[in-house]
Write a protein that holds these residues in place. Structure first.
Motif, PDB file in Angstrom:
ATOM      1  N   LYS A  81       0.796  -1.076  -0.130  1.00  0.00           N
ATOM      2  CA  LYS A  81      -0.010  -0.008   0.022  1.00  0.00           C
ATOM      3  C   LYS A  81       0.635   1.190  -0.120  1.00  0.00           C
ATOM      4  CE  LYS A  81      -4.153  -1.963   2.112  1.00  0.00           C
ATOM      5  NZ  LYS A  81      -5.006  -1.732   3.052  1.00  0.00           N
ATOM      6  N   LYS A  82       2.041   1.086  -0.341  1.00  0.00           N
ATOM      7  CA  LYS A  82       3.063   2.355  -0.421  1.00  0.00           C
ATOM      8  C   LYS A  82       3.524   2.297  -1.839  1.00  0.00           C
ATOM      9  CE  LYS A  82       4.180   2.854   4.310  1.00  0.00           C
ATOM     10  NZ  LYS A  82       5.340   2.842   5.306  1.00  0.00           N
ATOM     11  N   TRP A  83       3.790   3.536  -2.363  1.00  0.00           N
ATOM     12  CA  TRP A  83       4.167   3.654  -3.887  1.00  0.00           C
ATOM     13  C   TRP A  83       5.743   3.745  -3.789  1.00  0.00           C
ATOM     14  CZ3 TRP A  83       0.931   2.417  -7.494  1.00  0.00           C
ATOM     15  CH2 TRP A  83      -0.401   2.609  -7.428  1.00  0.00           C
ATOM     16  N   GLU A  84       6.415   2.920  -4.696  1.00  0.00           N
ATOM     17  CA  GLU A  84       7.682   2.992  -4.990  1.00  0.00           C
ATOM     18  C   GLU A  84       8.137   3.549  -6.514  1.00  0.00           C
ATOM     19  OE1 GLU A  84      11.254  -0.290  -5.848  1.00  0.00           O
ATOM     20  OE2 GLU A  84       9.740  -0.660  -4.224  1.00  0.00           O
ATOM     21  N   GLU A  85       8.528   4.575  -6.636  1.00  0.00           N
ATOM     22  CA  GLU A  85       9.060   5.236  -7.666  1.00  0.00           C
ATOM     23  C   GLU A  85      10.017   4.257  -8.636  1.00  0.00           C
ATOM     24  OE1 GLU A  85      10.843   9.320  -9.499  1.00  0.00           O
ATOM     25  OE2 GLU A  85       9.146   9.575  -7.973  1.00  0.00           O
ATOM     26  N   ILE A  86       9.798   3.630  -9.523  1.00  0.00           N
ATOM     27  CA  ILE A  86      10.707   2.953 -10.227  1.00  0.00           C
ATOM     28  C   ILE A  86      11.525   3.943 -11.364  1.00  0.00           C
ATOM     29  CG2 ILE A  86      10.807   1.249 -11.996  1.00  0.00           C
ATOM     30  CD1 ILE A  86       9.854   0.308  -9.329  1.00  0.00           C
ATOM     31  N   VAL A  87      10.909   4.985 -11.977  1.00  0.00           N
ATOM     32  CA  VAL A  87      11.696   5.768 -12.862  1.00  0.00           C
ATOM     33  C   VAL A  87      10.865   6.912 -13.400  1.00  0.00           C
ATOM     34  CG1 VAL A  87      11.070   4.450 -15.085  1.00  0.00           C
ATOM     35  CG2 VAL A  87      12.939   5.472 -15.228  1.00  0.00           C
ATOM     36  N   ARG A  88      11.511   7.948 -14.057  1.00  0.00           N
ATOM     37  CA  ARG A  88      10.658   9.227 -14.654  1.00  0.00           C
ATOM     38  C   ARG A  88      11.477   9.127 -16.094  1.00  0.00           C
ATOM     39  NH1 ARG A  88       9.185  14.186 -10.378  1.00  0.00           N
ATOM     40  NH2 ARG A  88       8.610  12.618  -9.074  1.00  0.00           N
ATOM     41  N   MET A  89      10.590   9.256 -17.060  1.00  0.00           N
ATOM     42  CA  MET A  89      10.787   9.470 -18.211  1.00  0.00           C
ATOM     43  C   MET A  89      11.600  10.383 -18.744  1.00  0.00           C
ATOM     44  SD  MET A  89       8.367  10.194 -21.745  1.00  0.00           S
ATOM     45  CE  MET A  89       7.464   8.907 -21.557  1.00  0.00           C
ATOM     46  N   PRO A  90      12.888  10.250 -19.172  1.00  0.00           N
ATOM     47  CA  PRO A  90      13.996  11.257 -19.431  1.00  0.00           C
ATOM     48  C   PRO A  90      13.383  12.271 -20.468  1.00  0.00           C
ATOM     49  CG  PRO A  90      14.930   8.986 -19.791  1.00  0.00           C
ATOM     50  CD  PRO A  90      13.485   8.818 -19.403  1.00  0.00           C
ATOM     51  N   HIS A  91      13.571  13.472 -20.156  1.00  0.00           N
ATOM     52  CA  HIS A  91      12.939  14.614 -20.753  1.00  0.00           C
ATOM     53  C   HIS A  91      13.112  14.780 -22.342  1.00  0.00           C
ATOM     54  CE1 HIS A  91      11.008  18.459 -20.749  1.00  0.00           C
ATOM     55  NE2 HIS A  91      12.115  18.911 -21.759  1.00  0.00           N
TER      56      HIS A  91
END
Length: 398
Positions: free
Chosen positions: A316-326
Motif C-alpha cells: 500500500k505504498k508507492w515505490e517510484e521506479i523511473v521518470r521518463m527522461p526529458h
C-alpha cells in the motif's frame, strides 16, 4: 538504441512494405523440382516443431502456410502451446475515431500488422486485456460486452450486466493462467440527483465459470467520483477516483481498492494515496504487481503535465521506479495532460493521443525505446490516436 531520442529517426525509409497482412491462407505444397532434396523432408517431426517454436507468433502464422506438414505442426502448437517461447505483448493502435480499424505492433520483429478486431463498434469503447483475451464494452449503455482473442479471432458475447445507468464506467478483466477462466469487473459511477459532491458507486462482477453477474458493493462517495481506469491484480480490483469538490485534497486523484476474490461476500472499499500530483493515472497488472504510469503535474499548475513517472505499489505504498527522461518526453512533440498507457509482463507502452508516436519501457532492463514508426499519419489537427496492449496467444479462447 543508445542515443536515439527522436521517434521519427526509427523509420526505415528503405522499407518496401511497412505493414503486413496478418490474414494468410494455406497454400498447397508444390515441388517444382523433383530432383531437389528438401531438408524439411528429412527432419523428424519433433525437431521441426522445436525449430518452429523459436519463431515469433507472426512468423509461425506464415510458416503454417508453407506446406501441409508445417500447418500440422501449427495445429499441434494450438493444442500444446507450452512448446512456444514466451512472446512480448503487442500493441494495437486505433487509427480512426469512428471505426475500430488499426494496426498491431510486434516488438519482437518491430513490425506493424493490419488486424481487424471483431465485435467492437468504435475506438472509444472501454477495453481491457489479460493473458491473450481482450474484453470490449460499449460506452453508451455499458451493457454490450464481448470477449475475444485478437490473434485467432475467436470471440464470445457476454451476458448483459445489471442494467444500471451510470455517468462513468471502468472495465477490468483477469484471466486464470491455469484454467483459462476469467473474471470481468465493471465499476459504475453515477451522480446523486441534486448533489454534485455525492456519487453512487457500484461494482459488478462476472465469472466465466458460473456465467452470472453479481453486485458485491454499492456505496455513496462524497467528494469523489469514479472514472474509466481500473485493473484487477491478485484478486483485488483497483480503480482511480477523481476529486469533485468539498475540502481540497492534497491530490486530485486517489486509488480505491476492493477485494473481489470472494465474489459472493460483501466487499468494502479502501483508499490509497497517490504519490504526487498527477494529470492522469494509468493502471496495469504486471507479473502480479500493480504498476501505475502517471502524468506528473507542475507544482503551481497541477493540471499541466511536466513529465511522466512509473510507480509500483508495495504494501500500500508507492515505490517510484523511473521518470521518463526529458528527451523522450520532448520526442512526442505536444503532449496532452492525458495519454494512453498499458503494459504486460515487463513491457510498458506509452502513447500520446495527439500523434501515433509509441514509446516502450522495459521494467527489467530499465530501457526506453521508440517503436518502429506506425504506417499511419495524422490527417487533420484534431485526429486522435489511442490503443491497448495484449498478449499474442494461440491456445486461449473466450
Amino acid at each position: 538504441m543508445a542515443g536515439e531520442t527522436a521517434w521519427i529517426s526509427h523509420y526505415d525509409d528503405d522499407m518496401k512494405k511497412v505493414t503486413v497482412d496478418f490474414n494468410l491462407e494455406l497454400d498447397e505444397e508444390i515441388d517444382k523440382d523433383g530432383s531437389a532434396v528438401s531438408v524439411d523432408k528429412i527432419l523428424p517431426d519433433d525437431l521441426l516443431e522445436r525449430i518452429l517454436s523459436y519463431l515469433p507468433i507472426a512468423s509461425i502464422f506464415r510458416a503454417s502456410c508453407v506446406c501441409k506438414r508445417w500447418h500440422a505442426t501449427w495445429e499441434r502448437f494450438l493444442l500444446n502451446p507450452s512448446h512456444l517461447l514466451p512472446q512480448k505483448p503487442w500493441y494495437f493502435m486505433f487509427t480512426s475515431s469512428d471505426e475500430p480499424s488499426g494496426h498491431a505492433y510486434d516488438p519482437n520483429l518491430r513490425k506493424w500488422y493490419c488486424i481487424e478486431l471483431p465485435f467492437i463498434g468504435t475506438s472509444n469503447w472501454s477495453i481491457s486485456s489479460s493473458y491473450g483475451l481482450v474484453c470490449f464494452m460499449d460506452n453508451d449503455s455499458k451493457t454490450e460486452l464481448c470477449m475475444c482473442n485478437p490473434i485467432t479471432k475467436r470471440c464470445r458475447k457476454l451476458q448483459k450486466p445489471p442494467c444500471m445507468s451510470s455517468d462513468y464506467g471502468a472495465l477490468a478483466i483477469s484471466v486464470d493462467k491455469e484454467t483459462h477462466g476469467y473474471t470481468v469487473a465493471i465499476v459504475k459511477s453515477k451522480q446523486v440527483p441534486g448533489n454534485f459532491f455525492q456519487w453512487d458507486i457500484s461494482i459488478h462482477i462476472y465469472n466465466s465459470k458460473e456465467e452470472t453477474w453479481v453486485t458485491p458493493l454499492t456505496e455513496v462517495l462524497t467528494g469523489w467520483r469514479g472514472g474509466d481506469e481500473s485493473v484487477i491484480c491478485n484478486g483485488v480490483l483497483y480503480f482511480v477516483v477523481y476529486y469533485t469538490g468539498g475540502v481540497p485534497p492534497e491530490n486530485r486523484h486517489a486509488l480505491v481498492a476492493c477485494n473481489i476474490s470472494n465474489r459472493f461476500s460483501q466487499a468494502s472499499l479502501s483508499f490509497i494515496h497517490i504519490p504526487c500530483s498527477l494529470t492522469c493515472a494509468r493502471l496495469m497488472s504486471m507479473k502480479e504487481k500493480l504498476v501505475m504510469v502517471g502524468g506528473i503535474g507542475k507544482l503551481d499548475r497541477p493540471d499541466i503535465i511536466k513529465g511522466i513517472g512509473i510507480w509500483v505499489l508495495r504494501d500500500k505504498k508507492w515505490e517510484e521506479i523511473v521518470r521518463m527522461p526529458h528527451k523522450y518526453f520532448q520526442g512526442f512533440g505536444e503532449f496532452d495532460d492525458v495519454f494512453a498507457s498499458s503494459g504486460i509482463d515487463d513491457l510498458i507502452y506509452i502513447q500520446s493521443y495527439g500523434s501515433p508516436a509509441l514509446l516502450t519501457f522495459d521494467m527489467n532492463t530499465k530501457q526506453w525505446k521508440w517503436s518502429q514508426k506506425c504506417p499511419v499519419t495524422k490527417r487533420f489537427p484534431l485526429q486522435l490516436f489511442t490503443g491497448f496492449c495484449f498478449e499474442p496467444r494461440l491456445e486461449i479462447a473466450p
